[in-house]
Design an enzyme around this catalytic site. Structure first.
Site, PDB file in Angstrom:
ATOM      1  N   ASP A  31       0.269  -5.484 -15.146  1.00  0.00           N
ATOM      2  CA  ASP A  31       0.342  -6.124 -13.826  1.00  0.00           C
ATOM      3  C   ASP A  31      -0.066  -7.604 -13.912  1.00  0.00           C
ATOM      4  OD1 ASP A  31       1.258  -5.232 -11.393  1.00  0.00           O
ATOM      5  OD2 ASP A  31      -0.535  -4.076 -10.907  1.00  0.00           O
ATOM      6  N   LYS A  67       7.819   2.811  -8.352  1.00  0.00           N
ATOM      7  CA  LYS A  67       7.516   2.425  -9.732  1.00  0.00           C
ATOM      8  C   LYS A  67       7.704   3.614 -10.668  1.00  0.00           C
ATOM      9  CE  LYS A  67       4.455  -1.241  -8.142  1.00  0.00           C
ATOM     10  NZ  LYS A  67       3.113  -1.743  -7.861  1.00  0.00           N
ATOM     11  N   GLN A  73      -2.930   0.316  -8.270  1.00  0.00           N
ATOM     12  CA  GLN A  73      -2.266  -0.189  -7.067  1.00  0.00           C
ATOM     13  C   GLN A  73      -3.295  -0.801  -6.114  1.00  0.00           C
ATOM     14  OE1 GLN A  73       1.040  -0.334  -6.733  1.00  0.00           O
ATOM     15  NE2 GLN A  73       0.939  -1.277  -4.723  1.00  0.00           N
TER      16      GLN A  73
HETATM   17  N1  GUN Z   1      -0.111  -4.388  -4.205  1.00  0.00           N
HETATM   18  C1  GUN Z   1       0.811  -5.251  -3.725  1.00  0.00           C
HETATM   19  N2  GUN Z   1       1.537  -5.765  -4.739  1.00  0.00           N
HETATM   20  C2  GUN Z   1       1.068  -5.227  -5.862  1.00  0.00           C
HETATM   21  C3  GUN Z   1       1.416  -5.368  -7.238  1.00  0.00           C
HETATM   22  O1  GUN Z   1       2.316  -6.108  -7.644  1.00  0.00           O
HETATM   23  N3  GUN Z   1       0.679  -4.618  -8.099  1.00  0.00           N
HETATM   24  C4  GUN Z   1      -0.324  -3.806  -7.690  1.00  0.00           C
HETATM   25  N4  GUN Z   1      -0.996  -3.147  -8.620  1.00  0.00           N
HETATM   26  N5  GUN Z   1      -0.668  -3.659  -6.446  1.00  0.00           N
HETATM   27  C5  GUN Z   1       0.026  -4.365  -5.535  1.00  0.00           C
END
Ligand code: GUN
Length: 287
Positions: A120, A53, A97
């Site tokens: 998100d 990311k 995350q």
């Molecule tokens: N963990 C697994 N997929 C995601 C996601 O799309 N965003 C976040 N923040 N954590 C995750």
């Protein structure tokens, strides 16, 4: 029939070029989009995702700020950091995350993120807005699934969609977003009896169960479009989805590979949401 491979990497590249142009426009107006990423603990997969990311942000000109906290962080420290990021005008998006360690109050963490920075799309407000149809930020993986289907020129109205997996992050929001596009959606989950009875009816099958090889050719309607959201690491180190690729590709009309399907879109839609957030800030400042 041999399925057309839906190339998520190529679509992500096209979308990121357009996003980079919007970042340039924002910068020319004095706004550099900023994404804050919070990583708690040492989960190896999470560290890889966060790294991707951050790199993707750099590539399109978004500034990123990463906080890495130890597994032992307490709730109050984490909530205080989020509050500070909420108040920071250089930050347009905040991403925590997941998963978080069990002692952390995850719902409270997600609901502390400002809804204006919830790129998100995990805040209860944004999830509720998915139901009523006026979402500010759509969750990134479901949004990526919608983009992949759009890129295939698929009109979802009246299509039979089956979503396998009912997680808060993927299955449930994907079902809501595809229903909003006019599809007839069934959601299957761990307690579903006779999964194949549902999947065989699907014009579009979206699989997000986290079980390698769950979907085999006999479970898929000839000519279906299959979107594989699964990312599973096998004991030999290979990354595979939830769909038996070789078998199903002989029956489906189109399908996503793993890797190179949904994954690149998830990151791309995070960039898109961050840019939208920065554009909203600029529009408010101009108003
Ligand atoms: N963990 C697994 N997929 C995601 C996601 O799309 N965003 C976040 N923040 N954590 C995750």
């Amino acid at each position: 029939m041999t399925a057309r491979i839906i190339d998520g990497t190529a679509l992500a590249r096209r979308l990121r070029t357009a996003i980079a142009a919007r970042v340039d426009t924002l910068k020319a107006s004095g706004v550099t989009p900023g994404l804050a990423v919070i990583l708690v603990g040492g989960d190896a997969a999470s560290a890889v995702y966060v790294g991707r990311k951050v790199k993707a942000c750099e590539a399109v000109g978004i500034r990123s700020f990463t906080d890495r906290f130890p597994e032992t962080i307490d709730n109050d420290t984490l909530l205080a950091r989020i509050a500070a990021l909420n108040a920071d005008p250089a930050v347009h998006g905040i991403l925590v995350q997941l998963p978080l360690p069990p002692h952390i109050d995850m719902p409270r963490v997600l609901e502390t993120i400002s809804i204006d920075k919830d790129v998100d799309g995990f805040h209860l407000y944004n999830i509720g807005a998915l139901v009523t149809g006026n979402t500010v930020f759509s969750p990134c993986t479901p949004y990526g699934v919608v983009k992949l289907l759009e890129s295939e020129g698929i009109d979802l109205k009246g299509q039979n969609v089956v979503v396998v997996g009912a997680s808060n992050i993927v299955g449930k929001p994907t079902a809501l977003m595809l229903m909003a596009e006019g599809a007839t959606v069934s959601i299957c989950h761990i307690h579903t009896r006779d999964l194949a009875q549902y999947t065989i009816m699907a014009d579009i099958l979206v699989v997000a169960a986290g079980v390698p090889g769950l979907i085999v050719a006999q479970m898929v309607k000839r000519g279906a479009v299959v979107i594989d959201v699964g990312i599973n690491r096998l004991p030999d180190g290979r990354i595979v989805g939830d769909v038996d690729f070789a078998g199903v590709s002989a029956k489906a009309a189109a399908m996503t590979p793993v890797p190179g399907g949904v994954g690149p879109l998830t990151v791309t839609m995070l960039l898109e949401n961050t840019v939208v957030s920065a554009e909203r800030t600029l529009a408010l400042a101009d108003a």
